[in-house]
Design a protein around this motif. Structure first.
Motif, PDB file in Angstrom:
ATOM      1  N   GLU A 173       0.924   6.773   6.684  1.00 52.62           N
ATOM      2  CA  GLU A 173       0.395   7.661   5.651  1.00 52.62           C
ATOM      3  C   GLU A 173      -0.038   9.025   6.178  1.00 52.62           C
ATOM      4  O   GLU A 173      -1.225   9.259   6.387  1.00 52.62           O
ATOM      5  CB  GLU A 173      -0.747   6.991   4.882  1.00 52.62           C
ATOM      6  N   GLU A 213       2.484   7.791   1.397  1.00 54.00           N
ATOM      7  CA  GLU A 213       2.346   6.531   2.131  1.00 54.00           C
ATOM      8  C   GLU A 213       3.383   5.511   1.677  1.00 54.00           C
ATOM      9  O   GLU A 213       3.659   5.388   0.480  1.00 54.00           O
ATOM     10  CB  GLU A 213       0.938   5.961   1.884  1.00 54.00           C
ATOM     11  N   HIS A 251      -2.164   2.269   9.246  1.00 57.39           N
ATOM     12  CA  HIS A 251      -2.749   0.983   9.657  1.00 57.39           C
ATOM     13  C   HIS A 251      -1.781  -0.163   9.409  1.00 57.39           C
ATOM     14  O   HIS A 251      -0.948  -0.090   8.502  1.00 57.39           O
ATOM     15  CB  HIS A 251      -4.029   0.732   8.844  1.00 57.39           C
ATOM     16  N   ALA A 276       1.326   0.402   7.174  1.00 60.39           N
ATOM     17  CA  ALA A 276       1.214   1.447   6.154  1.00 60.39           C
ATOM     18  C   ALA A 276       1.149   2.786   6.884  1.00 60.39           C
ATOM     19  O   ALA A 276       0.172   3.078   7.572  1.00 60.39           O
ATOM     20  CB  ALA A 276      -0.025   1.225   5.299  1.00 60.39           C
ATOM     21  N   ASP A 315       0.876  -1.187   0.000  1.00 60.51           N
ATOM     22  CA  ASP A 315       0.000   0.000   0.000  1.00 60.51           C
ATOM     23  C   ASP A 315       0.908   1.231   0.000  1.00 60.51           C
ATOM     24  O   ASP A 315       1.822   1.327   0.830  1.00 60.51           O
ATOM     25  CB  ASP A 315      -0.877  -0.049   1.257  1.00 60.51           C
TER      26      ASP A 315
END
Ligand code: MF3
Ligand code: CO
Length: 257
Positions: free
Chosen positions: A210, A241, A177, A208, A114
């Motif tokens: 971000e 991210e 997350h 991840a 991600d």
């Protein structure tokens, strides 16, 4: 709106190797989209360029059909100017001076990478350039805090202190997350917080990070399409991210070409 699976899954070295490849493919597909960014290009064309690379590797996006008000209809999110996250690719043409955040994911052998970048369209104003630079540096700061024994609050505090010190704002509504077999796992990693609070980071956690930064307010609103999140005051926003793993040797970014 986004459904959260809170369980934290520690990854084995073999799983981390798979996530490294998921992240690498994701970064390569993203760079194909980024290289198209110029005045006149549509955000849908960026989605197509991304999908073309995914097809080559026989991988797919975890964004497509992601549950929400209705299944998410594209492989990437393209969020322009005041749009912070979850913008849907369309026939909108980018114009000189815009900024576009391209947020994307790849599922490879069951694991997710991600990643997001915010890109200027042609020449942008000084403020816009500073927003992008501050948000990018906020991500570097978050990554640098990804050490065993630190907490999610340590990460958030460092990001918040830097971004607010630059005179910009952080959303409280959207966060980083955990990521793995699911796009959203635990722990939640806000871009704000207090030192020592939250979850302790452990070896093998994949997260991840971000930072989402707004020029004029921390408040957001959801547009009529029910997906696109924008600043409540219409001010500019940016988003970067990376997927990062916590190791005994410090943080390692998994979403690199
Ligand atoms: N990648 C985004 C995140 O970091 C979310 C994408 S939303 C989706 O959480 F609906 F497009 F999947
Ligand atoms: Co994410």
């Amino acid at each position: 709106m986004i459904s959260w699976e809170r369980s934290i899954n520690i990854k084995s070295p073999v799983e981390i190797e798979i996530m490294r490849e998921a992240g690498r493919i994701n970064a390569e597909a993203l760079s194909a989209a980024v290289s198209l960014v110029e005045p006149g290009v549509t955000t849908q064309a960026l989605n197509s360029a991304f999908e073309k690379v995914q097809k080559k590797y026989k991988v797919y996006s975890p964004f497509k059909d992601y549950p929400g008000p209705y299944p998410y209809p594209a492989s990437i999110c393209t969020s322009v100017n005041e749009e912070l996250v979850h913008g849907i690719p369309s026939n909108r043409k980018l114009v000189e001076g815009d900024i576009v955040s391209i947020d994307c994911g790849t599922v490879y052998q069951g694991f997710v990478g991600d990643m997001s970048v915010t890109v200027p369209v042609g020449n942008v104003s000084q403020l816009t350039g500073r927003l992008i630079a501050v948000t990018r540096k906020a991500l570097d700061i978050a990554i640098s805090k990804m050490e065993i024994g630190h907490t999610t609050g340590d990460v958030g505090h460092a990001v918040q202190t830097y971004v607010e010190g630059e005179g910009f704002y952080i959303t409280r509504t959207y966060t980083g997350h955990g990521v793995g077999r699911k796009m959203h796992e635990g722990p939640q990693v806000p871009n704000y917080g207090k030192p020592g609070r939250g979850m302790q980071l452990r070896e093998g956690m994949t997260i991840a990070l971000e930072p989402m930064v707004l020029v004029g307010t921390s408040s957001t609103t959801v547009k009529a399409d029910e997906w696109t999140v924008a600043s409540a005051d219409g001010s500019l926003t940016a988003h970067f991210e990376h997927t990062v793993v916590v190791t005994a040797n410090g943080p390692e970014i998994l979403t690199l070409i």
